[in-house]
Motif scaffolding. Structure first.
Motif, PDB file in Angstrom:
ATOM      1  N   UNK A 200      30.759  47.458  25.857  1.00 54.97           N
ATOM      2  CA  UNK A 200      31.986  47.604  25.078  1.00 54.97           C
ATOM      3  C   UNK A 200      31.951  48.910  24.294  1.00 54.97           C
ATOM      4  N   UNK A 201      32.861  49.817  24.618  1.00 55.87           N
ATOM      5  CA  UNK A 201      32.933  51.088  23.895  1.00 55.87           C
ATOM      6  C   UNK A 201      33.265  50.869  22.427  1.00 55.87           C
ATOM      7  N   UNK A 202      34.093  49.860  22.149  1.00 50.80           N
ATOM      8  CA  UNK A 202      34.460  49.572  20.764  1.00 50.80           C
ATOM      9  C   UNK A 202      33.271  49.115  19.941  1.00 50.80           C
ATOM     10  N   UNK A 203      32.445  48.231  20.514  1.00 50.85           N
ATOM     11  CA  UNK A 203      31.264  47.760  19.799  1.00 50.85           C
ATOM     12  C   UNK A 203      30.272  48.901  19.582  1.00 50.85           C
ATOM     13  N   UNK A 204      30.105  49.748  20.587  1.00 53.55           N
ATOM     14  CA  UNK A 204      29.191  50.873  20.448  1.00 53.55           C
ATOM     15  C   UNK A 204      29.667  51.862  19.389  1.00 53.55           C
ATOM     16  N   UNK A 205      30.980  52.040  19.261  1.00 55.53           N
ATOM     17  CA  UNK A 205      31.498  52.939  18.232  1.00 55.53           C
ATOM     18  C   UNK A 205      31.138  52.425  16.842  1.00 55.53           C
ATOM     19  N   UNK A 206      31.248  51.120  16.646  1.00 59.08           N
ATOM     20  CA  UNK A 206      30.869  50.539  15.351  1.00 59.08           C
ATOM     21  C   UNK A 206      29.364  50.672  15.132  1.00 59.08           C
ATOM     22  N   UNK A 207      28.591  50.432  16.169  1.00 62.79           N
ATOM     23  CA  UNK A 207      27.139  50.535  16.047  1.00 62.79           C
ATOM     24  C   UNK A 207      26.716  51.963  15.733  1.00 62.79           C
ATOM     25  N   UNK A 208      27.318  52.916  16.399  1.00 64.16           N
ATOM     26  CA  UNK A 208      26.966  54.323  16.186  1.00 64.16           C
ATOM     27  C   UNK A 208      27.289  54.752  14.765  1.00 64.16           C
ATOM     28  N   UNK A 209      28.390  54.245  14.227  1.00 65.61           N
ATOM     29  CA  UNK A 209      28.758  54.580  12.857  1.00 65.61           C
ATOM     30  C   UNK A 209      27.769  53.997  11.846  1.00 65.61           C
ATOM     31  N   UNK A 210      27.282  52.786  12.124  1.00 65.65           N
ATOM     32  CA  UNK A 210      26.361  52.126  11.203  1.00 65.65           C
ATOM     33  C   UNK A 210      24.932  52.641  11.324  1.00 65.65           C
ATOM     34  N   UNK A 211      24.565  53.105  12.522  1.00 65.25           N
ATOM     35  CA  UNK A 211      23.187  53.532  12.774  1.00 65.25           C
ATOM     36  C   UNK A 211      23.195  54.865  13.530  1.00 65.25           C
ATOM     37  N   UNK A 212      23.556  55.957  12.860  1.00 65.45           N
ATOM     38  CA  UNK A 212      23.690  57.243  13.557  1.00 65.45           C
ATOM     39  C   UNK A 212      22.370  57.802  14.071  1.00 65.45           C
ATOM     40  N   UNK A 213      21.243  57.273  13.612  1.00 65.21           N
ATOM     41  CA  UNK A 213      19.954  57.802  14.034  1.00 65.21           C
ATOM     42  C   UNK A 213      19.452  57.162  15.320  1.00 65.21           C
ATOM     43  N   UNK A 214      20.129  56.142  15.824  1.00 63.82           N
ATOM     44  CA  UNK A 214      19.706  55.462  17.049  1.00 63.82           C
ATOM     45  C   UNK A 214      20.372  56.103  18.271  1.00 63.82           C
ATOM     46  N   UNK A 215      19.871  55.760  19.449  1.00 60.31           N
ATOM     47  CA  UNK A 215      20.471  56.191  20.709  1.00 60.31           C
ATOM     48  C   UNK A 215      21.330  55.061  21.244  1.00 60.31           C
TER      49      UNK A 215
END
Length: 254
Positions: free
Chosen positions: A87-102
């Protein structure tokens, strides 16, 4: 069940009549305000159990959603941590919360990794895979792990027959089967299709050595059995594998 910041009934209906991918894209901005997010108690209990087995180098969260499992990986992994979801939407939220992860967008039934991770985890995702799809999921995780790597996932005990939870989950699964019989695209989400014995058998068939430990911090049922167990699926160690820990045998970084 839902906080004031959670989705409305209309939004939930829109999700329920979408595909799994589209449904979670729609739900993503408010997902963390729903009861569908893995509770912190489960994450903390898993992290505590894994702390006795680590530390690990590289960690992977399979079907990461908005990234709640990153807290577990960060607590036990010394190197990079990666989340994968389709899910691109879920990944966008995850990336915002954890910018240091891949973050990698991919179908978990065809994971694009090879012998890179020392630890893989997954939280609350098995209900999105039909029993016939679990072998492909577990084969991909097996392939993604290095020799001796560990796949960990908590599984709750089935609720007692006389409990409200038993009848609620049964009713939900029946409703989903009816919905999927008459509506396309299907939305695969079932609570009762991944019992511990079946999951253990599928992991063993994929090549893992499987054990399970009780997550005692989450309490016991009336009969004294644990409310939740942590499945520990170990990829057998290859004695000839002596490559360095930072060997980047991973075919997708995004």
């Amino acid at each position: 069940m839902f906080s004031p910041q959670g989705p409305s009934l209309r939004e939930l209906c829109n999700q329920a009549f979408s595909s799994v991918e589209r449904g979670y894209d729609l739900l993503a901005p408010k997902f963390d305000h729903t009861p569908f997010r893995t509770p912190d108690s489960f994450l903390g209990a898993t992290a505590d159990a894994l702390s006795d087995l680590g530390p690990f180098d590289h960690g992977l969260d399979v079907c990461c959603g908005t990234g709640a499992g990153m807290a577990v990986l960060r607590s036990v992994c010394q190197e990079g941590i990666t989340g994968v979801d389709f899910s691109a939407g879920m990944l966008a939220q995850a990336r915002s919360a954890h910018p240091d992860a891949t973050w990698v967008r991919a179908d978990a039934r065809a994971l694009p990794f090879t012998e890179y991770f020392d630890l893989a985890v997954s939280f609350g995702a098995l209900g999105h895979f039909l029993p016939a799809e679990r072998p492909a999921l577990f084969a991909g995780v097996y392939r993604a792990l290095r020799s001796g790597g560990l796949f960990a996932l908590p599984i709750g005990a089935p609720p007692p027959l006389t409990s409200v939870s038993h009848w609620a989950t049964l009713g939900f699964d029946v409703a989903m089967r009816v919905r999927n019989a008459i509506w396309r695209p299907p939305f695969v989400m079932y609570y009762r299709t991944s019992p511990l014995p079946a999951v253990r058998d599928d992991l063993t068939a994929a090549g893992f050595t499987v054990t399970a430990v009780p997550l005692t911090a989450l309490g016991q049922r009336r009969d004294g059995s644990p409310r939740c167990r942590l499945i520990l699926a170990r990829k057998p160690a290859d004695p000839t594998d002596a490559r360095p820990a930072d060997d980047p045998r991973c075919c997708a970084h995004g």
